[in-house]
Design a protein around this motif. Structure first.
Motif, PDB file in Angstrom:
ATOM      1  N   LEU A   1      -4.533   1.387  -0.678  1.00 47.17           N
ATOM      2  CA  LEU A   1      -5.277   0.705   0.378  1.00 47.17           C
ATOM      3  C   LEU A   1      -4.863   1.205   1.761  1.00 47.17           C
ATOM      4  CD1 LEU A   1      -5.555  -3.065  -0.673  1.00 47.17           C
ATOM      5  CD2 LEU A   1      -7.381  -1.365  -0.540  1.00 47.17           C
ATOM      6  N   ASN A   2      -3.571   1.426   1.958  1.00 44.16           N
ATOM      7  CA  ASN A   2      -3.100   1.941   3.245  1.00 44.16           C
ATOM      8  C   ASN A   2      -3.640   3.338   3.519  1.00 44.16           C
ATOM      9  OD1 ASN A   2      -1.372   0.062   4.761  1.00 44.16           O
ATOM     10  ND2 ASN A   2      -0.126   0.027   2.902  1.00 44.16           N
ATOM     11  N   GLN A   3      -3.752   4.148   2.482  1.00 46.88           N
ATOM     12  CA  GLN A   3      -4.322   5.485   2.665  1.00 46.88           C
ATOM     13  C   GLN A   3      -5.794   5.391   3.069  1.00 46.88           C
ATOM     14  OE1 GLN A   3      -3.390   7.142  -1.189  1.00 46.88           O
ATOM     15  NE2 GLN A   3      -1.458   8.063  -0.471  1.00 46.88           N
ATOM     16  N   ALA A   4      -6.516   4.453   2.462  1.00 45.65           N
ATOM     17  CA  ALA A   4      -7.920   4.248   2.844  1.00 45.65           C
ATOM     18  C   ALA A   4      -8.018   3.750   4.286  1.00 45.65           C
ATOM     19  CB  ALA A   4      -8.579   3.258   1.890  1.00 45.65           C
ATOM     20  N   LEU A   5      -7.095   2.857   4.669  1.00 47.49           N
ATOM     21  CA  LEU A   5      -7.053   2.389   6.058  1.00 47.49           C
ATOM     22  C   LEU A   5      -6.822   3.536   7.025  1.00 47.49           C
ATOM     23  CD1 LEU A   5      -4.955  -0.915   5.833  1.00 47.49           C
ATOM     24  CD2 LEU A   5      -7.232  -0.707   6.826  1.00 47.49           C
TER      25      LEU A   5
ATOM     26  N   VAL B   1      -8.380  -6.337   5.528  1.00 50.27           N
ATOM     27  CA  VAL B   1      -7.561  -5.565   4.585  1.00 50.27           C
ATOM     28  C   VAL B   1      -6.087  -5.644   4.988  1.00 50.27           C
ATOM     29  CG1 VAL B   1      -7.108  -3.277   3.629  1.00 50.27           C
ATOM     30  CG2 VAL B   1      -9.468  -4.040   3.960  1.00 50.27           C
ATOM     31  N   VAL B   2      -5.821  -5.548   6.282  1.00 50.83           N
ATOM     32  CA  VAL B   2      -4.433  -5.659   6.764  1.00 50.83           C
ATOM     33  C   VAL B   2      -3.867  -7.036   6.421  1.00 50.83           C
ATOM     34  CG1 VAL B   2      -2.981  -5.723   8.828  1.00 50.83           C
ATOM     35  CG2 VAL B   2      -4.720  -3.943   8.585  1.00 50.83           C
ATOM     36  N   ASP B   3      -4.640  -8.088   6.643  1.00 50.60           N
ATOM     37  CA  ASP B   3      -4.180  -9.436   6.306  1.00 50.60           C
ATOM     38  C   ASP B   3      -3.899  -9.564   4.814  1.00 50.60           C
ATOM     39  OD1 ASP B   3      -4.397 -10.175   8.947  1.00 50.60           O
ATOM     40  OD2 ASP B   3      -6.334 -11.198   8.707  1.00 50.60           O
ATOM     41  N   HIS B   4      -4.773  -8.994   4.014  1.00 54.84           N
ATOM     42  CA  HIS B   4      -4.588  -9.026   2.560  1.00 54.84           C
ATOM     43  C   HIS B   4      -3.291  -8.319   2.166  1.00 54.84           C
ATOM     44  CE1 HIS B   4      -5.242  -8.554  -1.705  1.00 54.84           C
ATOM     45  NE2 HIS B   4      -5.518  -7.265  -1.605  1.00 54.84           N
TER      46      HIS B   4
END
Length: 747
Positions: free
Chosen positions: A659-663, A714-717
């Motif tokens: 997810l961080n890579q997608a961000l 997404v960051v909150d998740h």
């Protein structure tokens, strides 16, 4: 009414005794008119054995054959339709050209004479909807097998951007005609859906418990989704023509869902006649509004954007979900109502005696006031000890403003072009609707309507609840080619409004944000010494940042009403006319075609369109595709009840890493594509001392930071997941995997 095949009867009367061929055609027409499929199939076999390219059959007009085809199509007799549309009644042109002309004739019948084939007659609309869907399905069936143009024609970038000569028109004629048929038939389906929707909503307005009409619409909408959507490849289908056919079906259906179609009816003006948006549904002239382009060079025929069919489908789903919820019903009829549904149902039963209509502005006000009252009452009842009325009032006010945003988000759509700022009064005018049934508004219409509604609501709740919100001040906020609104309340913080969206920021959050804003002040910028003026500057910056972040912009604001002036239809409209319509940010140089500053204000519009394109390409892929796929990969592990702590932590770290890579990818795309353009426009604004009128200041974007809602979620998740020992429950679903939060393309 004479039979549609009267031409055949007349030809029989003129041609005795050589009428056998004509009698065969007449027998087919009679069977189709009677809805007798067995007789029609027999009559068609007889007709197909005859030569349509010779008289007397050849002498029958193509309009008659197309009328016959249209009737067969809406009946859903696809095998018979496929045979007749390919039957040569002339030798002119290739087979594809003849079929394309027949399709064009069928579309003409269904669009120009829908009542002749039992459509849009005002009788059994559900049956008519199914007839229209039959027509759509027939076009889709043909589209599955039509020869497609080369990929380089469909998408110029498919072949590395290399230019190719377009194919001859005869080679794409059938392909293009089928796409036009799909669009025309889908539009008829939506017209009938809107008629059914109006009836279903009227039933809810009369009795909030009566969701039968809405449930029927859900079933119809699901059937349309099944028709339009790609299908899953069945297990075991690994090779052969069946798999090839299914793959082709899926590819073609994806093309259809991604097909942009016209959603707004309009009439271009010429001379003294001005451009007008019309209603998307007959009678088109019943609702209209004048529009123009903000681009001074775009006067002849401003481009009216369309929307993808897939986006319209999702839009209809959300519309149904909104009104079901608004009247106290869950989306799934089999599920018990949640507390939020029970609250809405009790509100309507108790405050409106079960009959709630929310259409005109005062009806919206009545509903929002009742919502605030009941929400506050429930919060007070649930509070322990002495309730903090200001805090509870803020919570109820936030819910009320969110409800207003949800309402406007479902009943309005942005016109994307500038609507008239002359009379009629926005608060009394009936605006035209788009194909999804939403009223066409622009920023000014939204600002005027929400100023009237929210200020009226605040006045009424202050009157009933001992001045619970405190003093209220409201201002129009002018930005380049845009107007928003700011409402400041003594105890409830502020409301920032742009287009259909309004958001509340409480006083505690305002204090935190202002502290950061103060620390980020550029060295060359001074804030007013007067506390009131300094607060106004901060709130203006907050409002500007809510419209576009990372961009220095000129800004001006003006009080909507004078102290003590009542909120009325006339006072709000007169304020808008006097303080917004007549106000300017830029000097006349932006309108002087010989000046270097010509169209400088339009650069903000073009930049917003570039940001829209970036959003549609990168943010939608990030949210709808990448994040969803990552969740699909890890969801079974992360929601499994029986799994060791070690294995769970390993899965959680891997999931978070992806997810961080997608961000990173979506944020990097913004920095590479949009940020440089914003920086350039900001520099050019600051460097030109002739652009702005005296007294117009510039917002320093560096003082406030904004994060995209999708990125923030997404960051909150990830932050919630990163806490030690946190495990997701078996029924947990992140926002990017929820159907109701799928992002739609901005048209």
């Amino acid at each position: 009414m004479p039979a549609f095949y009267r031409e055949v009867d007349d030809a029989i009367a003129r041609n005795p005794p050589d009428v056998d061929d004509l009698l065969a055609l007449r027998a087919l027409c009679v069977a189709v008119e009677a809805g007798d499929r067995a007789a029609a199939s027999a009559g068609l076999r007889d007709l197909l054995g005859r030569r349509g390219v010779e008289d007397p059959l050849h002498a029958i007009s193509s309009e008659l054959y197309c009328a016959l085809l249209a009737r067969i199509l809406v009946l859903g007799w696809f095998d018979e339709f496929d045979l007749l549309i390919a039957w040569p009644q002339t030798l002119f042109g290739t087979r594809d050209e003849r079929i394309a002309r027949n399709w064009d004739g069928v579309v003409t019948v269904l669009v120009q004479q829908p009542q002749s084939v039992g459509l849009l007659t005002g009788s059994d609309r559900e049956a008519q909807w199914r007839r229209a869907v039959n027509a759509l399905e027939g076009a889709l069936r043909h589209f599955e097998t039509v020869r497609l143009p080369p990929a380089s024609i469909l998408s110029p970038l498919a072949d590395g951007g290399v230019y190719h000569e377009p194919p001859a028109y005869r080679d794409v004629m059938l392909y293009q005609q089928l796409l036009e048929a799909v669009e025309a038939f889908y539009r008829i389906v939506q017209t009938l859906f809107q008629q059914l929707f109006d009836i279903a909503l009227a039933r809810l307005e009369q009795d909030h418990r009566d969701a039968v009409g809405m449930r029927k619409l859900q079933a119809l909408q699901l059937g349309l989704w099944v028709l339009l959507s790609p299908k899953d490849i069945p297990k075991g289908m690994t090779q052969g023509t069946a798999r090839d056919a299914l793959t082709r079906h899926n590819d073609r259906r994806t093309m259809i869902l991604n097909r942009p179609i016209r959603v707004a009816e309009f009439r271009y003006g010429n001379g003294r006649q001005r451009h007008r948006f019309l209603d998307a549904f007959p009678a088109y002239d019943a609702r209209s509004v004048v529009f123009n382009s903000l681009d001074r060079d775009d006067t002849e025929r401003p481009h009216v954007r369309g929307e993808k069919i897939g986006s319209l489908q999702v839009s209809r789903d959300r519309q149904l979900a909104y009104f079901l919820f608004a009247y106290g019903h869950p989306w799934d009829a089999a599920e018990p109502p949640a507390p939020a549904h029970l609250f809405r149902s009790a509100l309507i039963a108790g405050r409106f005696r079960g009959r709630l209509r929310v259409v005109d502005n005062d009806e919206v006000v009545d509903f929002l006031v009742a919502l605030f009252d009941d929400m506050l009452r429930d919060l007070v009842r649930q509070a322990s000890g002495t309730p903090d009325m200001a805090k509870l009032g803020l919570s109820a006010w936030r819910e009320t403003v969110d409800a207003a945003s949800a309402y406007f988000g479902q009943v309005t759509a942005h016109s994307r072009l500038n609507l008239t700022e002359d009379p009629p009064n926005y608060l009394t005018h009936t605006f035209p609707r788009n194909l999804a049934g939403r009223l066409l508004h622009d920023c000014g219409v939204h600002a005027v309507r929400l100023a009237y509604i929210l200020l009226t609501v605040l006045g009424r709740i202050n009157a009933v609840h001992d001045n619970i919100a405190g003093a209220v001040q409201a201002r129009w906020v002018r930005l380049p080619l845009h107007v928003g609104m700011l409402i400041q309340t003594e105890r409830f913080g502020v409301v920032v409004q742009h287009n259909e969206y309004s958001a509340v920021t409480g006083n505690d959050e305002l204090a935190t944000t202002r502290a950061a804003w103060t620390l980020a002040r550029p060295a060359q910028e001074a804030d007013p010494a007067d506390p009131g003026e300094a607060t106004l500057k901060f709130l203006e910056d907050l409002t500007a940042n809510g419209f576009s972040s990372d961009l220095d912009m000129p800004i001006a604001s003006a009080p909507i009403l004078a102290p003590g002036e009542p909120v009325t239809v006339a006072s709000i409209w007169n304020s808008y006319q006097g303080k917004v319509v007549r106000s300017q940010l830029f000097t006349r140089l932006v309108g002087a075609s010989n000046a270097p500053q010509y169209q400088f204000d339009v650069r903000y519009l073009r930049l917003s369109e570039q940001e829209r394109d970036w959003y549609n390409e990168h943010v939608l892929r990030f949210w709808n595709v990448e994040c969803f796929a990552i969740w699909q990969t890890w969801s079974s592990t992360l929601t499994r009840a029986r799994i060791s702590d070690k294995e769970y932590e390993q899965a959680k770290r891997a999931y978070a890493k992806e997810l961080n890579q997608a961000l990173d990818r979506v944020q990097d795309s913004y920095e590479a594509i949009i940020r440089p353009k914003k920086d350039e426009l900001s520099r050019d604004l600051l460097a030109d001392g002739k652009l702005l009128l005296k007294g117009v200041r510039i917002v320093s974007a560096v003082r406030l930071e904004t994060v995209l809602p999708s990125v923030e979620k997404v960051v909150d998740h990830l932050n919630e997941l990163s806490a030690p020992g946190v495990r997701l429950k078996p029924d947990f679903v992140p926002p990017f995997a929820r159907k109701e939060e799928v992002l739609l393309e901005v048209p």
